[in-house]
Every structure is written in structure tokens, then in C-alpha cells.
Scaffold this motif. Structure first.
Motif, PDB file in Angstrom:
ATOM      1  N   LEU A   1      -7.764   9.998  -8.616  1.00  0.00           N
ATOM      2  CA  LEU A   1      -6.708   9.619  -9.562  1.00  0.00           C
ATOM      3  C   LEU A   1      -7.299   9.437 -10.954  1.00  0.00           C
ATOM      4  O   LEU A   1      -8.418   8.933 -11.110  1.00  0.00           O
ATOM      5  CB  LEU A   1      -6.055   8.308  -9.124  1.00  0.00           C
ATOM      6  CG  LEU A   1      -5.195   8.365  -7.860  1.00  0.00           C
ATOM      7  CD1 LEU A   1      -4.792   6.954  -7.459  1.00  0.00           C
ATOM      8  CD2 LEU A   1      -3.965   9.244  -8.073  1.00  0.00           C
ATOM      9  N   PRO A   2      -6.555   9.822 -11.998  1.00  0.00           N
ATOM     10  CA  PRO A   2      -7.040   9.534 -13.356  1.00  0.00           C
ATOM     11  C   PRO A   2      -7.049   8.038 -13.607  1.00  0.00           C
ATOM     12  O   PRO A   2      -6.298   7.274 -12.970  1.00  0.00           O
ATOM     13  CB  PRO A   2      -6.024  10.250 -14.247  1.00  0.00           C
ATOM     14  CG  PRO A   2      -4.795  10.376 -13.416  1.00  0.00           C
ATOM     15  CD  PRO A   2      -5.265  10.522 -11.993  1.00  0.00           C
ATOM     16  N   ALA A   3      -7.891   7.600 -14.526  1.00  0.00           N
ATOM     17  CA  ALA A   3      -8.013   6.163 -14.803  1.00  0.00           C
ATOM     18  C   ALA A   3      -6.713   5.580 -15.314  1.00  0.00           C
ATOM     19  O   ALA A   3      -6.480   4.374 -15.182  1.00  0.00           O
ATOM     20  CB  ALA A   3      -9.128   5.926 -15.814  1.00  0.00           C
ATOM     21  N   SER A   4      -5.853   6.413 -15.896  1.00  0.00           N
ATOM     22  CA  SER A   4      -4.576   5.903 -16.387  1.00  0.00           C
ATOM     23  C   SER A   4      -3.637   5.522 -15.252  1.00  0.00           C
ATOM     24  O   SER A   4      -2.638   4.834 -15.468  1.00  0.00           O
ATOM     25  CB  SER A   4      -3.901   6.952 -17.284  1.00  0.00           C
ATOM     26  OG  SER A   4      -3.695   8.160 -16.556  1.00  0.00           O
TER      27      SER A   4
ATOM     28  N   LEU B   1       0.798  -1.211   0.000  1.00  0.00           N
ATOM     29  CA  LEU B   1       0.000   0.000   0.000  1.00  0.00           C
ATOM     30  C   LEU B   1       0.837   1.270   0.000  1.00  0.00           C
ATOM     31  O   LEU B   1       0.565   2.208  -0.764  1.00  0.00           O
ATOM     32  CB  LEU B   1      -0.951  -0.014   1.208  1.00  0.00           C
ATOM     33  CG  LEU B   1      -1.911   1.168   1.338  1.00  0.00           C
ATOM     34  CD1 LEU B   1      -2.722   1.349   0.067  1.00  0.00           C
ATOM     35  CD2 LEU B   1      -2.848   0.965   2.530  1.00  0.00           C
ATOM     36  N   ARG B   2       1.871   1.348   0.826  1.00  0.00           N
ATOM     37  CA  ARG B   2       2.642   2.598   0.927  1.00  0.00           C
ATOM     38  C   ARG B   2       3.348   2.906  -0.387  1.00  0.00           C
ATOM     39  O   ARG B   2       3.336   4.043  -0.864  1.00  0.00           O
ATOM     40  CB  ARG B   2       3.647   2.493   2.083  1.00  0.00           C
ATOM     41  CG  ARG B   2       2.986   2.572   3.463  1.00  0.00           C
ATOM     42  CD  ARG B   2       4.025   2.389   4.555  1.00  0.00           C
ATOM     43  NE  ARG B   2       5.037   3.434   4.563  1.00  0.00           N
ATOM     44  CZ  ARG B   2       4.905   4.625   5.173  1.00  0.00           C
ATOM     45  NH1 ARG B   2       3.795   4.905   5.822  1.00  0.00           N
ATOM     46  NH2 ARG B   2       5.878   5.517   5.137  1.00  0.00           N
ATOM     47  N   ASP B   3       3.976   1.890  -0.986  1.00  0.00           N
ATOM     48  CA  ASP B   3       4.663   2.138  -2.258  1.00  0.00           C
ATOM     49  C   ASP B   3       3.661   2.502  -3.351  1.00  0.00           C
ATOM     50  O   ASP B   3       3.931   3.361  -4.201  1.00  0.00           O
ATOM     51  CB  ASP B   3       5.466   0.906  -2.668  1.00  0.00           C
ATOM     52  CG  ASP B   3       6.719   0.741  -1.822  1.00  0.00           C
ATOM     53  OD1 ASP B   3       7.320   1.771  -1.466  1.00  0.00           O
ATOM     54  OD2 ASP B   3       7.065  -0.407  -1.517  1.00  0.00           O
ATOM     55  N   PHE B   4       2.516   1.829  -3.333  1.00  0.00           N
ATOM     56  CA  PHE B   4       1.477   2.192  -4.305  1.00  0.00           C
ATOM     57  C   PHE B   4       1.057   3.649  -4.115  1.00  0.00           C
ATOM     58  O   PHE B   4       0.927   4.408  -5.075  1.00  0.00           O
ATOM     59  CB  PHE B   4       0.269   1.270  -4.139  1.00  0.00           C
ATOM     60  CG  PHE B   4      -0.992   1.817  -4.758  1.00  0.00           C
ATOM     61  CD1 PHE B   4      -1.182   1.754  -6.141  1.00  0.00           C
ATOM     62  CD2 PHE B   4      -1.965   2.418  -3.970  1.00  0.00           C
ATOM     63  CE1 PHE B   4      -2.333   2.285  -6.715  1.00  0.00           C
ATOM     64  CE2 PHE B   4      -3.120   2.937  -4.539  1.00  0.00           C
ATOM     65  CZ  PHE B   4      -3.305   2.871  -5.915  1.00  0.00           C
ATOM     66  N   TRP B   5       0.850   4.031  -2.863  1.00  0.00           N
ATOM     67  CA  TRP B   5       0.347   5.380  -2.577  1.00  0.00           C
ATOM     68  C   TRP B   5       1.347   6.448  -3.044  1.00  0.00           C
ATOM     69  O   TRP B   5       0.967   7.458  -3.643  1.00  0.00           O
ATOM     70  CB  TRP B   5       0.104   5.508  -1.068  1.00  0.00           C
ATOM     71  CG  TRP B   5      -0.944   6.517  -0.728  1.00  0.00           C
ATOM     72  CD1 TRP B   5      -0.752   7.825  -0.420  1.00  0.00           C
ATOM     73  CD2 TRP B   5      -2.349   6.274  -0.652  1.00  0.00           C
ATOM     74  NE1 TRP B   5      -1.957   8.430  -0.160  1.00  0.00           N
ATOM     75  CE2 TRP B   5      -2.959   7.496  -0.300  1.00  0.00           C
ATOM     76  CE3 TRP B   5      -3.150   5.151  -0.844  1.00  0.00           C
ATOM     77  CZ2 TRP B   5      -4.329   7.625  -0.131  1.00  0.00           C
ATOM     78  CZ3 TRP B   5      -4.514   5.277  -0.682  1.00  0.00           C
ATOM     79  CH2 TRP B   5      -5.098   6.503  -0.334  1.00  0.00           C
ATOM     80  N   GLN B   6       2.613   6.192  -2.799  1.00  0.00           N
ATOM     81  CA  GLN B   6       3.636   7.164  -3.184  1.00  0.00           C
ATOM     82  C   GLN B   6       3.703   7.336  -4.701  1.00  0.00           C
ATOM     83  O   GLN B   6       3.785   8.463  -5.209  1.00  0.00           O
ATOM     84  CB  GLN B   6       5.002   6.729  -2.634  1.00  0.00           C
ATOM     85  CG  GLN B   6       5.107   6.827  -1.128  1.00  0.00           C
ATOM     86  CD  GLN B   6       6.461   6.410  -0.625  1.00  0.00           C
ATOM     87  OE1 GLN B   6       7.156   7.149   0.075  1.00  0.00           O
ATOM     88  NE2 GLN B   6       6.878   5.178  -0.969  1.00  0.00           N
ATOM     89  N   GLN B   7       3.638   6.222  -5.428  1.00  0.00           N
ATOM     90  CA  GLN B   7       3.781   6.338  -6.883  1.00  0.00           C
ATOM     91  C   GLN B   7       2.482   6.761  -7.540  1.00  0.00           C
ATOM     92  O   GLN B   7       2.495   7.427  -8.567  1.00  0.00           O
ATOM     93  CB  GLN B   7       4.289   5.019  -7.451  1.00  0.00           C
ATOM     94  CG  GLN B   7       5.666   4.663  -6.929  1.00  0.00           C
ATOM     95  CD  GLN B   7       6.441   3.734  -7.844  1.00  0.00           C
ATOM     96  OE1 GLN B   7       6.036   3.476  -8.962  1.00  0.00           O
ATOM     97  NE2 GLN B   7       7.569   3.248  -7.351  1.00  0.00           N
ATOM     98  N   ALA B   8       1.348   6.389  -6.955  1.00  0.00           N
ATOM     99  CA  ALA B   8       0.075   6.778  -7.543  1.00  0.00           C
ATOM    100  C   ALA B   8      -0.162   8.274  -7.385  1.00  0.00           C
ATOM    101  O   ALA B   8      -0.617   8.951  -8.323  1.00  0.00           O
ATOM    102  CB  ALA B   8      -1.068   5.997  -6.904  1.00  0.00           C
ATOM    103  N   PHE B   9       0.169   8.808  -6.189  1.00  0.00           N
ATOM    104  CA  PHE B   9      -0.085  10.222  -5.937  1.00  0.00           C
ATOM    105  C   PHE B   9       1.162  11.088  -6.116  1.00  0.00           C
ATOM    106  O   PHE B   9       1.126  12.289  -5.843  1.00  0.00           O
ATOM    107  CB  PHE B   9      -0.634  10.396  -4.515  1.00  0.00           C
ATOM    108  CG  PHE B   9      -2.032   9.859  -4.356  1.00  0.00           C
ATOM    109  CD1 PHE B   9      -3.129  10.578  -4.806  1.00  0.00           C
ATOM    110  CD2 PHE B   9      -2.246   8.615  -3.775  1.00  0.00           C
ATOM    111  CE1 PHE B   9      -4.416  10.080  -4.662  1.00  0.00           C
ATOM    112  CE2 PHE B   9      -3.526   8.109  -3.626  1.00  0.00           C
ATOM    113  CZ  PHE B   9      -4.621   8.839  -4.080  1.00  0.00           C
ATOM    114  N   ASN B  10       2.262  10.467  -6.545  1.00  0.00           N
ATOM    115  CA  ASN B  10       3.488  11.209  -6.854  1.00  0.00           C
ATOM    116  C   ASN B  10       3.942  12.016  -5.634  1.00  0.00           C
ATOM    117  O   ASN B  10       4.180  13.226  -5.704  1.00  0.00           O
ATOM    118  CB  ASN B  10       3.266  12.126  -8.057  1.00  0.00           C
ATOM    119  CG  ASN B  10       4.568  12.617  -8.653  1.00  0.00           C
ATOM    120  OD1 ASN B  10       5.624  12.028  -8.432  1.00  0.00           O
ATOM    121  ND2 ASN B  10       4.492  13.715  -9.401  1.00  0.00           N
ATOM    122  N   CYS B  11       4.040  11.304  -4.505  1.00  0.00           N
ATOM    123  CA  CYS B  11       4.453  11.961  -3.264  1.00  0.00           C
ATOM    124  C   CYS B  11       5.315  10.997  -2.466  1.00  0.00           C
ATOM    125  O   CYS B  11       5.514   9.856  -2.867  1.00  0.00           O
ATOM    126  CB  CYS B  11       3.219  12.389  -2.461  1.00  0.00           C
ATOM    127  SG  CYS B  11       2.174  10.995  -1.912  1.00  0.00           S
TER     128      CYS B  11
END
Length: 893
Positions: free
Chosen positions: A418-421, A384-394
Motif C-alpha cells: 500500500l502507498p504511505a498515503s 480488520l475487514r472494513d479496513f482491508w476493503q477500503q485500503a485495498f479498494n476491494c
């Protein structure tokens, strides 16, 4: 390198992200090598950093390719975890597969009526897209949680009763290699692995329908739009080769040809980056220089990553383009996927694309479950944390990051923003398969529980017996499982361990804000009636912008329109052809016909040779100019003949009439009169009576006329020979000879005509072929032999008469008619000699007109040549019509 490639990435995208996409493919499906197990100490904590554990009475394993960890090649000099880069590449879309797994387990546990109050738990591991980590994850499922002790479990509840793996074929194959040995049921939710032997696939179930249905569906889709000229891209691995062997022959059998067949490379870890890039450039050049507007893509989940890189290739390289856009037709194994740096790339390349997806329905509660997902909601989620960082660019505070220009994650960001992409809130087809796989295992456990309950009375005993069951015992119940999921969809497996389901046809619609919609525009239902297996809503489809919402064509060449047929083009596939105009008399009334065909007998081709027009019925009638003209000529000559007969009858006592054997003269004039009137039998609608009389009456009448002329000629010759002293010919000169000649000739012709009428008489007939636009109503001669026999006998009489008259043309006698008969027979023979070829070369009613003209011309020749000189003397120069005048003329001669 960034400047050389021409990729300008926005935001925090740096040089390393440019390499990620290349290294991504370098890390994709590999053969078994560099397995890190040799570096693991027995009992040492596992080096798999990304995993998700939830305790339960019954455990379901999950091995899912989610994250790439960029590392140096393993050289077995140190622990593999020590050689990893700090950077990871997270495919954010695939995280939904894990969440659908968790959501399904949550649903099962909340349903207190199942599993005898047992709870489901799970172990989910990241396979890192490679063989080594997949094997490691499979071995950990066989170990005690948290310690790597293969083949040892200190707690029976820690056993995985089944494993769900995917979405890639090779990941499933790597898992099966290990777990099939332990007879653990496996469910693959993505591409199907190509098993090397039967034992590997014995415990493998596939949450995917029979591939044959997909191939047939793609063919039906292509044929529905008449796309017969396509390109094909496939992965250069076992799955791609299986696609070639199974699908390509089906396409060819249905008349679909290929402009190109290109394989995306099956890459190894040590491939050179520039070699990969050059391969992309080469494939993209082939695609964009192709005349095919449609490209079928048989790929994996990650294939979309490569597809989205193609536009960047065109920016770097000079790529010749036949069209600026292609219509991608993608297999159901493909899903939208992207890397972090690709969030800044345009997704317009897939706008208007069509793909197949496993038939699915919306699962109630899943979106709400996603909306509740936060980094703080589940501490055991290692993804989850790695996903969150890369998905939200933070970045989170406790992460070692560059402090400058880094956005800090609050943990309160919302997935729906988040955009669908980057991440989709609606359940994808792959996630739907994972969801159904979990429920399939739960129902199989429930069936097993019911089976044990029949033999055990106490619930605690039943619960303990269920926990003691071996995984292979669950396989039997899993094979026969059949249930309806929460969306009302029926789930079951066929005899080959494949999901019984159909496919949805998806139209991809993209927007400038990097989001997109999957629009269901049709479906393929293999179990539906034959005429309803394939259905599609044409008006709902959005095409690529370049086609301006006009349905695109994908043909090797333009259609052959009506009036043309296809001709093979040498050296080209059978879909490429020349358009050849139909030959005369044939038509084609559809596009792309292989051959032209004849119209029915009662129809004829139009000028464009694309339609058959009914023929009109035609015959020589009194209502058309030709028929009227011929009838007037007939009446005119009949009147003239009657007038000549009247003149001779009025002046029957004059020397010139007496000198011409008035009985033969009257017979000849009467036969000529009937000859002039006989064409009236040829004009008008043919009926049985007129057909019987036409040729026979004409033949007999003309035989009488010609025999009269022959008798006249013979009598003239005999009369001259009888004037010689002592000649015995005098007794032959007389009426008896003339009568014999006329009667015998007429009798012979009458006999021929009688035989004709008895054996094969003429009859009314329809001539379908002689005239293109008409059906000719005519009299069929019946026996052609008898027809030409009667005509030949008439010609024989004329020839004899002409010969005798020609020999006697210079006899010194004022009463000699030989020279006039010679001229008349010359005309007669000339007319009938020219009649035969003219008659045979004429068609339809004009054949009748030719015969009428020949009758009139030959009759007029006899009338004019024989009787016009005599009528001139009788009417105009009566002073010459005296015995004395004739004797004086004889003396001068």
C-alpha cells in the motif's frame, strides 16, 4: 454537484465519496447530544459494530476514533443502529493505532517475567469521532462483556484497569467525563483535552510532552529560518483557543507577527454542506493571497484531511495567489490522514512541510507484525475487514456489494504494497504513544505486584490480590512509573501527568506515486543543555518545488540591509517596517537593526554607513603641500622684513629714516620679523613646548608691533600740535613717550599671557570630532577666556591705533605717516575681524592654517603699508631723500 465542484475522482469513487469529506467534518467533535443510550435496552447486545476484544486476566480498555458511520440524525423514534447508512468511512491510517495497541499487549504477554504470569487482554472500541459513541463505549467498559448492564460486572477479570483513548482532544474529554467518576486511570495519546474542572483530569495521563515545549520549539524553528511573518490556522474549539492563549503571546514576544489568524470551523451535525465549502474557500483565499510563505497549523489528526482538500478548492474557485506554495509548520498532534476518495488526490501540498512529532525510535518487530496481518489472522478484530476493503479498494464475497466492476478481496494482499498515503509500515508517533501507553500500564501493574509481594508469601494469594485491586489504586503506581521500552527510550511522567519527552522535527517529502517519507531533520530536547535544546540539519531539508531548494523567506517586507534602520510603518504590525538610511555620522552593520549607532571616537563611518573605519592622525606638517607652502611664505616675508631692516640700518643717517624715529622703526621691524617667524611654531607635530609658545609668543610679539605703530601715530599727532606757537606739547614729543607706550602695552599683554600659562596653559590634544575621517592632533588653548582675552587686548591696541591714525591722516606735514598707518591698521583690523568667524567655522588642521594666514596677512599689511613707500624713496628715488627736497614738499603742502 460533482460537475459543479469540478472534482473528477478516479476508480470506483462515486458521488457519495464527494460528500464523505464534508460529512466527515460535520461529524467531528460535537457537544454532548443525541446520546443513543435511551434507545438501548438493559442487557441488550451493544450496537457498537466495530470493536476488538481479546481475553486476559487483566483488561486494558481502548477507545479510539477510527471509523465514521454515516447516519441520519437520531430522532429517538427507533434504535440508532436502525438508522445507520450501509456506508462507512474508514480512516485507514488510524488503524495502525489499534495494531500498535495489539502489538504492545503481545509483547507484554510474551514476556513471562512480568505480571506474576497474568496475561493482558483488551477491549478496543470505535468512538465514531462523536460524543454519543464515546460515552457508549465508556459505559460498556463498565458493563459485562457483550451485554449493556452499566455498573455491573459479573467477573472481576472483566474490569478495565486503565483506558487508552484518542487521538482527539474531545474524545479524551468525553471519556474522562464518564471514567473519572469511577476513578479509572486514562491515558490520552493525542491532543490534550481541556478539562472543565480538576476532578475530570485527576486520573488522566497524557502520552504527550508539555505543550510549552512544543510552542517554544516552533518559535525556535521559525526564528532559526528568520520567519517572522506567518499565518496561523487553528481549530475553533477549546484546544484551538488554548493554543491561541498560550502560543500566540510567546510568538509575539519573540518578534513574530501574524498576517492572519484563521480558524477551521467547529462544526455541528446540522451544518449546511455549502456553508462548510464556502468556509473552506474563504480560508484558502486568505492563505493563498497572503504574503506570508509560512503557515503554522495547530490541528488534530483529521486536520490533514482539510489541508489536502485545499488544492481542490482552488480548482473550483478563482483563488488569487501571491505564491503557489506555502510551507506548513504543523504541530505534533497532526498526522497524515485521508479518506478513501482522497487516495486519488495529489499529496504534493505537504511536500516540504515541517512538523513536530513526539520523539520516537523504531520498535523492533513491529513491521514484521504488520506484514503478518491478514483478514484471517484474527477473527475477533472487528476493524480488520472494513479496513482491508477500503485500503485495498476491494470487497469480500460475503459482503452485500454491487457485483459489477467490483474488485474482490482475496485476503492475501500485503500491507507493505500500500502507498504511505493509505497505510504506513513504519510506526507513527501516535502509534508509538499507544505502544508506550500499554507498556506504562503493564509496568504499573508490575510495580503493584511487587508491592503486594512484599506483604504476601504465596504466589496464588499475590495473584488474587492483584486482581482484586481497584483501578484507582493503580493510578498511584502509574504516576511514578519509569522504564525503558524495547527501543531503549525512557518513559516517565512529570508532576502534571504529562510524558517527559522531546520532539523530533520532521520534513515531509512526497512522491508522484502517492507515497511520502517523514525525514527527521532535527530535534527539540527540553532536558538538554541550553545551547543544545534545539538542533536542525539545514542541508537535509527538502523545500517545496517552487523555491528550487533555496531557503524560503517569510517576511512582511525585505530585510533592511546594513546602512539602514527599521522605521515603524503606521497601521501595520511591528514586523512590517520602512528602511530608513542612517543619519550622517551613524552606521548599522547588521540586518534589520532598530536604530543606527555612532562609531567609536577613533573611527568614522564609511560611505555606505555600514562599517567603522579607523581615523588617521593628522596635523599641519612640513610634509604636505599646505605646510610647505606656508613655510615658504613665512621664509619669504621674513627675508623681505630682514631686507627692509638692512635698508633702514644702511640709510640710518638719511632724513627719511631719521624723521621716522629709527628706534621705533627698528623695534617695529624686529617685531614684524618675529611675527613672520612665529607661524613656524604652528607647523609640525604639536608638542608641549610649541603649544605653550604658539599663542603666547604670537600675542606678545604682535602687541609690541601694534604698540610701536600706536606710538608712531601718537608721536606724529603730538609733533604736529607741538609746532603751534606757545604749545606745551613739545615736552611730550620724544623717545620717552614712545618707550612708555611700547613697554606698557607689551607689559599688559605679557601679564595676560603669564596668567594664562599659570592658570590653564595650552597643551597637546586629540580632536576626535571636528573632522569625520581624521583625529586632529592640535594644541588645545586651555583657557578659551584667556585666549580671547589676549586676542581682545591686541584688537584694542589696533583699534586705538587705527582711530588715532585715521583722525591724523590729513595733517599737512611731509613727514606725516598717519595715512600709511591708517591703511596698515585698516588691513590689520580687517584681517583679525574676519579671523574670528573663519577660525570658529574651520575644523582640524585648517584652523591652524587660518591663524597662520591671519598672522602673515596682518604682518604683511603693516610691513607693506608703512615701509614700502619709504623703501621706494630710499632705494628707487634717493634724490627725494634730502632735507631740502622734503622742505620744498612741505612748502607745497
Amino acid at each position: 454537484m460533482k460537475k459543479q465542484m469540478g472534482w473528477e475522482l478516479e476508480g470506483r469513487c462515486s458521488y457519495k465519496w464527494v460528500l464523505y469529506i464534508l460529512l466527515l467534518l460535520l461529524l467531528l467533535p460535537q457537544t454532548v447530544h443525541n446520546v443513543p443510550l435511551a434507545g438501548c435496552n438493559i442487557g441488550e447486545p451493544l450496537p457498537i459494530n466495530h470493536k476488538y476484544y481479546q481475553a486476559g486476566d487483566v483488561i486494558i480498555g481502548g477507545i479510539i476514533s477510527q471509523i465514521f458511520t454515516l447516519s441520519n440524525p437520531v430522532r429517538f423514534k427507533s434504535h440508532p443502529s436502525h438508522e445507520l447508512f450501509d456506508d462507512i468511512v474508514f480512516i485507514t491510517q488510524t488503524y495502525q493505532h489499534i495494531l500498535s495497541f495489539v502489538f504492545a499487549v503481545k509483547e507484554v504477554n510474551e514476556n513471562h517475567q512480568s505480571l506474576a504470569n497474568l496475561t493482558l487482554g483488551f477491549h478496543i472500541y470505535n468512538s465514531h469521532f462523536v460524543a454519543s459513541w464515546s460515552y457508549l463505549a465508556a459505559m460498556e467498559l463498565l458493563s459485562t462483556w457483550g451485554r449493556f448492564i452499566p455498573n455491573y460486572k459479573c467477573d472481576v477479570q472483566d474490569n478495565a484497569v486503565a483506558v487508552i483513548g484518542g487521538p482527539y482532544a474531545n474524545i479524551c474529554f468525553f471519556i474522562a467525563t464518564i471514567l473519572s467518576t469511577y476513578k479509572i486511570p486514562q491515558l490520552g495519546y493525542g491532543s490534550a483535552p481541556v478539562m472543565k474542572d480538576e476532578s475530570q483530569g485527576r486520573f488522566f495521563k497524557r502520552m504527550f510532552p508539555d505543550e510549552a515545549h512544543q510552542y517554544t520549539g516552533i518559535v525556535q524553528l521559525l526564528l532559526h529560518f528568520s520567519w517572522t511573518w506567518i499565518g496561523v490556522i487553528f481549530i475553533d474549539d477549546d484546544s484551538g483557543h488554548m493554543f491561541l492563549q498560550a502560543a500566540i503571546p510567546i510568538f509575539s514576544q519573540e518578534g513574530i507577527c501574524f498576517d492572519f489568524l484563521e480558524s477551521l470551523p467547529y462544526l455541528y451535525f446540522n451544518n449546511d454542506i455549502y456553508e462548510v465549502f464556502e468556509k473552506w474557500v474563504a480560508i484558502y483565499k486568505v492563505i493563498m493571497s497572503s504574503t506570508a510563505n509560512v503557515v503554522v497549523v495547530s490541528g488534530e489528526n483529521y486536520t490533514m484531511l482539510v489541508l489536502r482538500m485545499f488544492p481542490r478548492v482552488s480548482e473550483v474557485e478563482d483563488v488569487p495567489m501571491k505564491t503557489k506554495a506555502k510551507i506548513w509548520v504543523m504541530t505534533a498532534q497532526m498526522e497524515f490522514s485521508s479518506l478513501p476518495f482522497q487516495r486519488f488526490l495529489d499529496i504534493d501540498i505537504i511536500h516540504g512541510a515541517l512538523s513536530l512529532a513526539i520523539q520516537s525510535k523504531d520498535v523492533i518487530g513491529f513491521q514484521k507484525f504488520l506484514q503478518m496481518r491478514k483478514p484471517s489472522s484474527d477473527k475477533l478484530d472487528g476493524f480488520l475487514r472494513d479496513f482491508w476493503q477500503q485500503a485495498f479498494n476491494c470487497m469480500f464475497f460475503n459482503t452485500e456489494v454491487e457485483k459489477e466492476n467490483e474488485k474482490i478481496c482475496t485476503g492475501e494482499e500485503k500491507l507493505e504494497n500500500l502507498p504511505a498515503s493509505v497505510f504506513e509500515m513504519t510506526m507513527t508517533s501516535h502509534s508509538y504513544n499507544v505502544y508506550n501507553a500499554v507498556h506504562a500500564v503493564a509496568h504499573a501493574l508490575q510495580f503493584m505486584h511487587s508491592s503486594i509481594s512484599k506483604h504476601r508469601a504465596m504466589e496464588n494469594v499475590v495473584r488474587w490480590e492483584l486482581l482484586k485491586q481497584q483501578p484507582w489504586q493503580l493510578h498511584h503506581f502509574l504516576s511514578s512509573v519509569s522504564f525503558n521500552n524495547s527501543a531503549g527510550e525512557g518513559i516517565s511522567f512529570d508532576g502534571n501527568g504529562e510524558l517527559v519527552a522531546g520532539f523530533d522535527i520532521i520534513n515531509w517529502v512526497t512522491f508522484p506515486n502517492q507515497t511520502f517519507l517523514r525525514v527527521k531533520v532535527g530535534k527539540i530536547d527540553p532536558i538538554a543543555p541550553k545551547d543544545k535544546v534545539f538542533s536542525i540539519a539545514m542541508d537535509a531539508i527538502v523545500w517545496p518545488h517552487i523555491f528550487n531548494q533555496v531557503r524560503p523567506l517569510s517576511l512582511c517586507n525585505d530585510h533592511c540591509h546594513s546602512g539602514y534602520s527599521k522605521g515603524k510603518k503606521e497601521g501595520k504590525p511591528f514586523c512590517c517596517f520602512d528602511c530608513l538610511p542612517c543619519p550622517e555620522g551613524k552606521i548599522s552593520n547588521q540586518k534589520d537593526m532598530d536604530d543606527c549607532f555612532l562609531c567609536p571616537e577613533e573611527q568614522y563611518p564609511n560611505e555606505d554607513q555600514d562599517l567603522c573605519i579607523p581615523k588617521d592622525l593628522t596635523f599641519l606638517s612640513y610634509e604636505e603641500p599646505l605646510g610647505i607652502s606656508l613655510a615658504l611664505v613665512v621664509l619669504s616675508f621674513s627675508f623681505i622684513t630682514t631686507l627692509v631692516l638692512w635698508i633702514f640700518m644702511k640709510h640710518k643717517d638719511t632724513p627719511i629714516v631719521k624723521a621716522n624715529n629709527w628706534k621705533l622703526t627698528y623695534t617695529l621691524l624686529l617685531s614684524l620679523l618675529l611675527s613672520f617667524l612665529s607661524p613656524l611654531l604652528f607647523i609640525g607635530r604639536p608638542i608641549k613646548m610649541t603649544c605653550l609658545l604658539q599663542q603666547t609668543a604670537f600675542a606678545i610679539i604682535f602687541s609690541v608691533a601694534v604698540s610701536c605703530v600706536l606710538a608712531k601715530t601718537i608721536i606724529v599727532v603730538l609733533a604736529f600740535m607741538a609746532t603751534k606757537p606757545g604749545s606745551r606739547m613739545r615736552r611730550w614729543v620724544g623717545e620717552s613717550l614712545a618707550n612708555s607706550i611700547v613697554l606698557s602695552s607689551s607689559l599688559i599683554q605679557a601679564t595676560i599671557c603669564t596668567m594664562w600659562l599659570v592658570t590653564s596653559p595650552p597643551f597637546p590634544d586629540l580632536d576626535m570630532h571636528s573632522m569625520t575621517e581624521y583625529i586632529v592632533l592640535k594644541c588645545n588653548e586651555g583657557s578659551v577666556t584667556m585666549f580671547y582675552g589676549a586676542l581682545g587686548f591686541l584688537g584694542f591696541l589696533a583699534t586705538v591705533s587705527f582711530t588715532v591714525a585715521f583722525l591724523a591722516r590729513k595733517l599737512p606735514d611731509s613727514f606725516n605717516e598717519a595715512k600709511f598707518i591708517t591703511f596698515s591698521m585698516l588691513v590689520f583690523c580687517s584681517v583679525w575681524l574676519s579671523f574670528v568667524p573663519t577660525y570658529l567655522s574651520t575644523r582640524g588642521k585648517y584652523m591652524v592654517a587660518v591663524e597662520i594666514f591671519s598672522i602673515l596677512a596682518s604682518s604683511a599689511g603693516l610691513l607693506g603699508c608703512i615701509f614700502s613707500p619709504k623703501c621706494y624713496i630710499i632705494v628707487v628715488r634717493p634724490e627725494l631723500n634730502s632735507r631740502g627736497q622734503l622742505l620744498r614738499r612741505n612748502k607745497r603742502i
